[in-house]
Design a protein around this motif. Structure first.
Motif, PDB file in Angstrom:
ATOM      1  N   VAL A   1       0.858  -1.189   0.000  1.00  0.00           N
ATOM      2  CA  VAL A   1       0.000   0.000   0.000  1.00  0.00           C
ATOM      3  C   VAL A   1       0.893   1.236   0.000  1.00  0.00           C
ATOM      4  N   THR A   2       0.727   2.087  -1.024  1.00  0.00           N
ATOM      5  CA  THR A   2       1.549   3.293  -1.151  1.00  0.00           C
ATOM      6  C   THR A   2       0.750   4.575  -0.945  1.00  0.00           C
ATOM      7  N   ASN A   3      -0.574   4.475  -0.926  1.00  0.00           N
ATOM      8  CA  ASN A   3      -1.403   5.649  -0.698  1.00  0.00           C
ATOM      9  C   ASN A   3      -2.806   5.170  -0.369  1.00  0.00           C
ATOM     10  N   GLU A   4      -3.488   5.910   0.489  1.00  0.00           N
ATOM     11  CA  GLU A   4      -4.875   5.601   0.796  1.00  0.00           C
ATOM     12  C   GLU A   4      -5.563   6.847   1.324  1.00  0.00           C
ATOM     13  N   GLY A   5      -6.865   6.839   1.238  1.00  0.00           N
ATOM     14  CA  GLY A   5      -7.634   7.986   1.703  1.00  0.00           C
ATOM     15  C   GLY A   5      -9.083   7.848   1.271  1.00  0.00           C
ATOM     16  N   THR A   6      -9.725   8.986   1.106  1.00  0.00           N
ATOM     17  CA  THR A   6     -11.115   9.011   0.684  1.00  0.00           C
ATOM     18  C   THR A   6     -11.211   9.680  -0.689  1.00  0.00           C
ATOM     19  N   PHE A   7     -12.324   9.469  -1.339  1.00  0.00           N
ATOM     20  CA  PHE A   7     -12.548  10.097  -2.638  1.00  0.00           C
ATOM     21  C   PHE A   7     -14.016  10.464  -2.783  1.00  0.00           C
ATOM     22  N   SER A   8     -14.273  11.383  -3.663  1.00  0.00           N
ATOM     23  CA  SER A   8     -15.638  11.729  -4.053  1.00  0.00           C
ATOM     24  C   SER A   8     -15.607  12.118  -5.522  1.00  0.00           C
ATOM     25  N   LEU A   9     -16.754  12.238  -6.103  1.00  0.00           N
ATOM     26  CA  LEU A   9     -16.870  12.617  -7.508  1.00  0.00           C
ATOM     27  C   LEU A   9     -17.539  13.981  -7.610  1.00  0.00           C
TER      28      LEU A   9
END
Length: 141
Positions: free
Chosen positions: A83-91
């Protein structure tokens, strides 16, 4: 207050109001956009662009990159199994800088926003929406 003084104050307020409205309306973030078409694992196929219009692939870079989008609006980027990056997302929808058309964008919490060019359920193509930016292609696993 004299009419000339009122006009002197009203004009800057009108200009300020127009400027503020323009800034607010430029980005129409909308949490009602359905993330279902993105949910799943997407394996990186290629990146094309940059100043030299280069092409990078997992073979040329030695990197196998997978984006995982969850229905809970969380994402994880895995590179070569780590795992090199993680978080939240939205459109959100916005007018693209390059095409001047309404496009759907992914707003990542810990990664640059990307403009979706195509998502047919099997192939996902997004771009940096910038001159000399990259266009990225992913295939659903």
């Amino acid at each position: 207050m004299k009419d000339s003084q009122k006009n002197f104050l009203i004009k800057p307020l009108i200009v300020l109001f127009i400027a503020l409205f323009s800034v607010i309306s430029c980005r129409g973030e909308d949490d009602t956009e359905d993330v279902t078409p993105l949910v799943g694992n997407w394996e990186w196929v290629s990146s094309i662009g940059g100043v030299g219009n280069t092409t990078e692939t997992p073979t040329s870079t030695g990197n196998n990159i997978v984006f995982n989008f969850g229905a809970d609006k969380k994402y994880t980027i895995t590179t070569n199994g780590t795992v090199t990056n993680e978080g939240t997302f939205s459109l959100y929808k916005n007018v693209s800088n390059l095409e001047h058309l309404d496009r759907l964008y992914i707003d990542f919490s810990n990664y640059p926003d990307k403009m979706i060019i195509n998502n047919d359920g099997v192939n996902l193509v997004w771009s940096d929406d910038a001159n000399n930016g990259y266009t990225y292609t992913y295939k659903k696993k």
